[in-house]
Design a protein around this motif. Structure first.
Motif, PDB file in Angstrom:
ATOM      1  N   UNK A  77      24.450 -31.856 -10.023  1.00 32.15           N
ATOM      2  CA  UNK A  77      23.525 -32.544  -9.123  1.00 32.15           C
ATOM      3  C   UNK A  77      23.556 -34.050  -9.358  1.00 32.15           C
ATOM      4  N   UNK A  78      23.692 -34.464 -10.614  1.00 38.63           N
ATOM      5  CA  UNK A  78      23.766 -35.897 -10.916  1.00 38.63           C
ATOM      6  C   UNK A  78      25.027 -36.508 -10.329  1.00 38.63           C
ATOM      7  N   UNK A  79      26.140 -35.791 -10.389  1.00 37.66           N
ATOM      8  CA  UNK A  79      27.384 -36.300  -9.812  1.00 37.66           C
ATOM      9  C   UNK A  79      27.282 -36.358  -8.293  1.00 37.66           C
ATOM     10  N   UNK A  80      26.698 -35.349  -7.676  1.00 39.30           N
ATOM     11  CA  UNK A  80      26.536 -35.349  -6.223  1.00 39.30           C
ATOM     12  C   UNK A  80      25.662 -36.531  -5.793  1.00 39.30           C
ATOM     13  N   UNK A  81      24.602 -36.799  -6.551  1.00 37.29           N
ATOM     14  CA  UNK A  81      23.718 -37.915  -6.229  1.00 37.29           C
ATOM     15  C   UNK A  81      24.413 -39.256  -6.398  1.00 37.29           C
ATOM     16  N   UNK A  82      25.347 -39.339  -7.343  1.00 33.96           N
ATOM     17  CA  UNK A  82      26.084 -40.583  -7.593  1.00 33.96           C
ATOM     18  C   UNK A  82      27.533 -40.251  -7.911  1.00 33.96           C
ATOM     19  N   UNK A  83      28.382 -40.097  -6.883  1.00 35.46           N
ATOM     20  CA  UNK A  83      29.791 -39.768  -7.124  1.00 35.46           C
ATOM     21  C   UNK A  83      30.531 -40.801  -7.959  1.00 35.46           C
ATOM     22  N   UNK A  84      29.952 -41.980  -8.108  1.00 37.40           N
ATOM     23  CA  UNK A  84      30.549 -42.986  -8.980  1.00 37.40           C
ATOM     24  C   UNK A  84      30.559 -42.574 -10.436  1.00 37.40           C
ATOM     25  N   UNK A  85      29.856 -41.498 -10.767  1.00 35.65           N
ATOM     26  CA  UNK A  85      29.855 -40.979 -12.142  1.00 35.65           C
ATOM     27  C   UNK A  85      31.094 -40.134 -12.442  1.00 35.65           C
ATOM     28  N   UNK A  86      32.010 -40.004 -11.486  1.00 30.32           N
ATOM     29  CA  UNK A  86      33.173 -39.132 -11.688  1.00 30.32           C
ATOM     30  C   UNK A  86      33.973 -39.535 -12.920  1.00 30.32           C
ATOM     31  N   UNK A  87      34.137 -40.838 -13.161  1.00 30.31           N
ATOM     32  CA  UNK A  87      34.868 -41.278 -14.349  1.00 30.31           C
ATOM     33  C   UNK A  87      34.186 -40.840 -15.623  1.00 30.31           C
ATOM     34  N   UNK A  88      32.854 -40.880 -15.631  1.00 31.99           N
ATOM     35  CA  UNK A  88      32.099 -40.425 -16.806  1.00 31.99           C
ATOM     36  C   UNK A  88      32.258 -38.919 -17.001  1.00 31.99           C
ATOM     37  N   UNK A  89      32.322 -38.170 -15.902  1.00 31.54           N
ATOM     38  CA  UNK A  89      32.538 -36.720 -15.995  1.00 31.54           C
ATOM     39  C   UNK A  89      33.898 -36.443 -16.638  1.00 31.54           C
ATOM     40  N   UNK A  90      34.899 -37.196 -16.233  1.00 30.04           N
ATOM     41  CA  UNK A  90      36.234 -37.019 -16.796  1.00 30.04           C
ATOM     42  C   UNK A  90      36.213 -37.229 -18.304  1.00 30.04           C
ATOM     43  N   UNK A  91      35.594 -38.311 -18.758  1.00 30.84           N
ATOM     44  CA  UNK A  91      35.570 -38.600 -20.191  1.00 30.84           C
ATOM     45  C   UNK A  91      34.775 -37.554 -20.969  1.00 30.84           C
ATOM     46  N   UNK A  92      33.674 -37.099 -20.406  1.00 32.76           N
ATOM     47  CA  UNK A  92      32.886 -36.090 -21.111  1.00 32.76           C
ATOM     48  C   UNK A  92      33.612 -34.748 -21.144  1.00 32.76           C
ATOM     49  N   UNK A  93      34.338 -34.413 -20.084  1.00 34.54           N
ATOM     50  CA  UNK A  93      35.133 -33.182 -20.101  1.00 34.54           C
ATOM     51  C   UNK A  93      36.228 -33.266 -21.153  1.00 34.54           C
ATOM     52  N   UNK A  94      36.880 -34.410 -21.243  1.00 31.53           N
ATOM     53  CA  UNK A  94      37.933 -34.595 -22.244  1.00 31.53           C
ATOM     54  C   UNK A  94      37.378 -34.415 -23.652  1.00 31.53           C
ATOM     55  N   UNK A  95      36.155 -34.810 -23.857  1.00 32.59           N
ATOM     56  CA  UNK A  95      35.535 -34.611 -25.175  1.00 32.59           C
ATOM     57  C   UNK A  95      35.070 -33.172 -25.349  1.00 32.59           C
ATOM     58  N   UNK A  96      34.360 -32.661 -24.360  1.00 34.72           N
ATOM     59  CA  UNK A  96      33.663 -31.385 -24.472  1.00 34.72           C
ATOM     60  C   UNK A  96      34.601 -30.190 -24.403  1.00 34.72           C
ATOM     61  N   UNK A  97      35.619 -30.250 -23.548  1.00 33.29           N
ATOM     62  CA  UNK A  97      36.513 -29.104 -23.338  1.00 33.29           C
ATOM     63  C   UNK A  97      37.897 -29.610 -22.959  1.00 33.29           C
ATOM     64  N   UNK A  98      38.632 -30.215 -23.897  1.00 29.17           N
ATOM     65  CA  UNK A  98      39.895 -30.878 -23.565  1.00 29.17           C
ATOM     66  C   UNK A  98      40.997 -29.905 -23.182  1.00 29.17           C
ATOM     67  N   UNK A  99      41.910 -30.332 -22.297  1.00 27.88           N
ATOM     68  CA  UNK A  99      43.024 -29.469 -21.888  1.00 27.88           C
ATOM     69  C   UNK A  99      43.963 -29.118 -23.036  1.00 27.88           C
ATOM     70  N   UNK A 100      44.204 -30.055 -23.943  1.00 24.45           N
ATOM     71  CA  UNK A 100      45.060 -29.806 -25.109  1.00 24.45           C
ATOM     72  C   UNK A 100      44.158 -29.645 -26.313  1.00 24.45           C
ATOM     73  N   UNK A 101      44.199 -28.473 -26.932  1.00 22.10           N
ATOM     74  CA  UNK A 101      43.256 -28.143 -27.991  1.00 22.10           C
ATOM     75  C   UNK A 101      43.738 -28.513 -29.388  1.00 22.10           C
ATOM     76  N   UNK A 102      45.030 -28.637 -29.573  1.00 26.49           N
ATOM     77  CA  UNK A 102      45.506 -28.927 -30.920  1.00 26.49           C
ATOM     78  C   UNK A 102      46.889 -29.537 -30.889  1.00 26.49           C
ATOM     79  N   UNK A 103      47.268 -30.146 -31.985  1.00 28.18           N
ATOM     80  CA  UNK A 103      48.624 -30.614 -32.206  1.00 28.18           C
ATOM     81  C   UNK A 103      48.902 -30.455 -33.694  1.00 28.18           C
ATOM     82  N   UNK A 104      50.039 -30.900 -34.155  1.00 25.49           N
ATOM     83  CA  UNK A 104      50.378 -30.749 -35.570  1.00 25.49           C
ATOM     84  C   UNK A 104      51.202 -31.935 -36.029  1.00 25.49           C
ATOM     85  N   UNK A 105      51.060 -32.252 -37.304  1.00 26.98           N
ATOM     86  CA  UNK A 105      51.850 -33.308 -37.931  1.00 26.98           C
ATOM     87  C   UNK A 105      52.348 -32.817 -39.280  1.00 26.98           C
TER      88      UNK A 105
END
Length: 424
Positions: A281-309
């Protein structure tokens, strides 16, 4: 007959190794209840975050069944990723596995530096500005196509075709077959965490063969008819900055990375928003928050879960001895919910102010070169989705990828709802 018998023996040996390794992993997961092994199987594969917290509770590092290390500690993950004394392959390695060469992704400097430098200009701020209009047109067209149906699967309708269209345009692939490229991306992306079955192995071999033939033909075409695209730039640098045998793996890496990151970022973002109606609902009210949604998704549930060194030296981190040649599994999904770094780390909050230090795109010299493009695509897609489908809601259960490394939905059924507004 002799050749056929040799093929059968080879297949039998491969199957024995593959299913033997899976059996050992299942033993450690279900019998010994090793947290790291449980990430590979349901329910840990479907929701790894409770297991990450079990790993965190055991201390800075845990030892895996293979004798390597794993950590979800954000500070340690960041230190390891940025250290030049850790690499993606042994320091004296003669090169990556020829059967699954991911170009600079699995190379150390100086080869990593040379190949990355070759493609970096394609992801510059100027090029991103050039791409924005094309991304917006693509998203608009996909949403127009979806306008006629009350229910749709968001992955094939939007999340998957968008990055395929963008990355094939960047590479310079004419008349790209979106469905075929999606199959290639899913097959090869799924192999990053290892082959799951003989069928999966066949899919990977087929995808690799088809892409090799396609790119070889494109190289020949661009030698005769150069365009303003990345394949033309590679052809122009052939023999100087890039060797002929390096060109196909480089293009396949860009295809996989360009597809996997964005399709799963968009899918995970919409899934999280629908799990949190107040955030949608917050995004619908202000679609300009889309960039913030992207960053929070990357933190909260990232597409790449692990790597190795792998460590190049005998060293010590957080009181743990790390011998030369020992791998450390860097669990990015767990690090991104480290309560020492992020307030209310398990809460999805698109207004948070402490999320910028996430490690979703790795860090150090292997920081994802395509990050600006993935963020642009996801931001435009979420903004336009909120503008044109404000009544979006679930229409069925999510079906997730069968992978512990790449996390995202294969299927995300949604309905536009009664509040949808098209063609504003």
């Amino acid at each position: 007959m002799t050749g056929r018998a040799a093929q059968l023996r080879s297949a039998a040996r491969f199957a024995s190794r593959l299913y033997g390794e899976q059996g050992r992993a299942a033993y450690h997961a279900y019998v010994r209840r090793v947290p790291f092994s449980r990430l590979r199987f349901a329910p840990g594969r479907d929701d790894p975050y409770p297991i990450y917290e079990q790993i965190r509770a055991e201390g800075p590092f845990i030892v895996t069944p293979l004798g390597n290390l794993a950590t979800v500690d954000h500070a340690l993950c960041k230190e390891i990723l940025r250290s030049r004394r850790f690499g993606v392959e042994p320091e004296d390695s003669t090169g990556p596995d020829e059967d699954f060469d991911l170009s600079f992704l699995n190379r150390n400097p100086p080869d990593h530096t040379r190949l990355r430098r070759l493609v970096a200009p394609a992801f510059s701020p100027r090029r991103m500005a050039d791409f924005r209009d094309g991304v917006e047109r693509t998203v608009a067209g996909l949403l127009d196509d979806a306008a006629g149906s009350g229910e749709l699967d968001l992955v094939p309708a939007l999340a998957s075709p968008l990055p395929i269209a963008v990355i094939t345009d960047l590479l310079g692939v004419p008349d790209a077959d979106g469905e075929a490229f999606t199959r290639y991306g899913v097959a090869l992306g799924g192999a990053l965490a290892g082959l799951r079955s003989l069928r999966h192995a066949q899919e990977v071999m087929t995808a690799g063969r088809d892409l090799e033939l396609m790119f070889a033909g494109l190289f020949d075409l661009r030698r005769r008819e150069p365009h303003d695209d990345l394949i033309s730039a590679l052809v122009a640098a052939e023999g100087d900055q890039v060797q002929p045998q390096e060109m196909v793996p480089l293009c396949i890496l860009l295809l996989i990375a360009g597809f996997e990151t964005t399709v799963n970022l968009i899918g995970n973002a919409v899934n999280a928003l629908l799990d949190h109606p107040d955030q949608w609902a917050a995004l619908v009210a202000d679609p300009g928050l889309a960039g913030a949604v992207v960053q929070e998704t990357l933190r909260f549930d990232p597409p790449v879960q692990r790597t190795a060194r792998i460590s190049f030296d005998d060293t010590e981190l957080a009181g743990q001895r790390v011998e030369s040649g020992r791998f450390v599994n860097v669990l990015l999904g767990g690090a991104n919910r480290d309560p020492a770094v992020f307030c209310d780390a398990d809460v999805f909050d698109i207004t948070r102010t402490d999320g910028a230090d996430h490690l979703a795109f790795s860090s150090g010299i292997h920081h994802c070169v395509g990050r600006p493009l993935a963020e642009l695509e996801a931001t435009v897609a979420l903004r336009m989705l909120a503008e044109r489908m404000p009544g979006l809601r679930r229409a069925g259960a999510v079906r997730r990828r069968n992978s512990t490394l790449i996390r995202g939905p294969l299927s995300l059924p949604v309905t536009r709802g009664t509040a949808s507004v098209f063609n504003r």
